[in-house]
Scaffold this active site. Structure first.
Site, PDB file in Angstrom:
ATOM      1  CE1 TYR A 175      44.103 -10.922  65.801  1.00  0.00           C
ATOM      2  CE2 TYR A 175      42.471 -10.904  67.556  1.00  0.00           C
ATOM      3  CZ  TYR A 175      42.830 -11.202  66.251  1.00  0.00           C
ATOM      4  OH  TYR A 175      41.896 -11.753  65.385  1.00  0.00           O
ATOM      5  CE  LYS A 179      42.758  -8.657  62.692  1.00  0.00           C
ATOM      6  NZ  LYS A 179      42.248  -9.134  61.396  1.00  0.00           N
ATOM      7  CB  THR A 212      40.260 -20.710  61.704  1.00  0.00           C
ATOM      8  OG1 THR A 212      40.789 -19.784  62.657  1.00  0.00           O
ATOM      9  CG2 THR A 212      38.877 -20.265  61.262  1.00  0.00           C
TER      10      THR A 212
END
Ligand SMILES: NC(=O)c1ccc[n+]([C@@H]2O[C@H](COP(=O)([O-])OP(=O)(O)OC[C@H]3O[C@@H](n4cnc5c(N)ncnc54)[C@H](OP(=O)(O)O)[C@@H]3O)[C@@H](O)[C@H]2O)c1
Length: 326
Positions: A175, A179, A212
């Site tokens: 990840y 990013k 989220t």
């Protein structure tokens, strides 16, 4: 600086594509742009979730802007190319591309084209989409490409000898790498656009930590019973999705935002707060690493079938006083 959605300039007449608009930051970004009069395309991979997002956005009342769904699966380059063709055929222009969609810390899985899913979705899918849409963005006054990165960029490292995590895979490293790739590509694109004198701007933004579906989906996929509980416990500490969307909205619309700028919350550690300009990870300022990633990524996309993909040329290297590279 206190900058809120009320500061977004009128977006009437502007066409925006927001990827990953079914939930979280993408949904809030679409909502804010719609309320300021933009025509917003929801770039979504799942028709049912896209319809639900559309219904939610329209339930707010009669917005000044308009909405449509653009089918788009970033983990499938065929779908990315089809979405770019549909956009070109239906609209022939684009003013704002918000590369927002993302997946986080998944166990190793592959995209349809055989790339590690986080690198493939978060980075390669968005890079392909951006390059395919450049002709529609070029020549539009005030056009911008905003790529959403994460605080995870700061612990990210480009494993150039193992970008797909074939030899060694750690879901958080993957990840962080994806990013970091997002911010490196956003800044490299800006360097290339500036070198050719293009007025099109490329910017990056990260939301800090926002509540989220990202953390929920990641914990659910982890296979660890504790993670979903931890996510639930820590959720109240995160800011709302609407607050998390502010840096990307600032990058997309604020007249003061600059090409190559990187925007993030202004609070402690960039975790929450109002949007401000923030230093990106050092690798994103390293021309050699960024050029190398650009070249590798284009090579991977071409191998996967996007053979006629091209983009702006690299910025010329700056010679040092003795004629060597600076
Ligand atoms: N939330 C945070 O604290 C945080 C922190 C740092 C960075 N970010 C970044 O913010 C961005 C938005 O994330 P979020 O927090 O709003 O998460 P989210 O609520 O999970 O939203 C992610 C969106 O990406 C979409 N997506 C995932 N894979 C896709 C694919 N293959 N093709 C097209 N769309 C796809 C999802 O669609 P589905 O509904 O179909 O799954 C969803 O619409 C991501 O880039 C993430 O890395 C978030």
């Amino acid at each position: 600086m206190v900058w809120t959605v009320a500061d977004i300039p009128d977006q009437g007449g502007r066409l925006a594509l927001v990827t990953g608009a079914t939930s979280g930051l993408g949904l809030e970004t679409a909502r804010a742009l719609l309320r300021r009069g933009a025509t917003v395309l929801l770039g979504c991979r799942d028709a049912r979730r896209a319809d639900a997002a559309r219904a939610e956005l329209l339930a707010d009342g009669d917005p000044p802007g308009t909405l449509a769904v653009l089918p788009l699966d970033l983990a499938d380059l065929g779908s990315v190319a089809a979405a770019a063709r549909t956009l070109a055929d239906d609209h022939g222009r684009l003013d704002l591309l918000i590369n927002n969609a993302g997946v986080m810390a998944l166990p190793r899985q592959l995209t349809r084209d055989g790339f590690e899913r986080q690198f493939g979705t978060n980075h390669l899918g968005h890079l392909a989409l951006t390059l395919l849409l450049l002709p529609l963005l070029r020549g539009r006054s005030g056009a911008r490409v905003v790529t959403v990165t994460s605080g995870a960029q700061y612990f990210g490292r480009m494993a150039f000898d193992d970008l797909q995590g074939e030899r060694r895979y750690d879901r958080w490293r993957a990840y962080g790498q994806s990013k970091l790739a997002n911010v490196m590509m956003a800044l490299e694109l800006q360097r290339r656009l500036a070198a050719e004198g293009s007025p099109l701007l490329s910017l990056a933004a990260h939301p800090g930590v926002a509540r989220t579906n990202l953390q929920v989906a990641s914990a659910a996929a982890s296979g660890n019973w504790l993670e979903p509980r931890l996510v639930g416990l820590l959720a109240p500490l995160a800011q709302s999705a609407a607050a998390g969307a502010l840096p990307q909205l600032y990058a997309a619309t604020a007249p003061a935002a600059r090409g190559g700028g990187h925007y993030a919350p202004d609070g402690l550690g960039g975790l929450r707060g109002w949007p401000t300009e923030a230093p990106p990870a050092a690798a994103a300022l390293d021309d050699d690493q960024c050029r190398r990633l650009w070249t590798c990524s284009l090579g991977l996309l071409r191998q996967a079938g996007l053979t006629d993909l091209s983009g702006p040329e690299p910025a010329p290297e700056t010679p040092g006083a003795d004629g060597s590279r600076a």
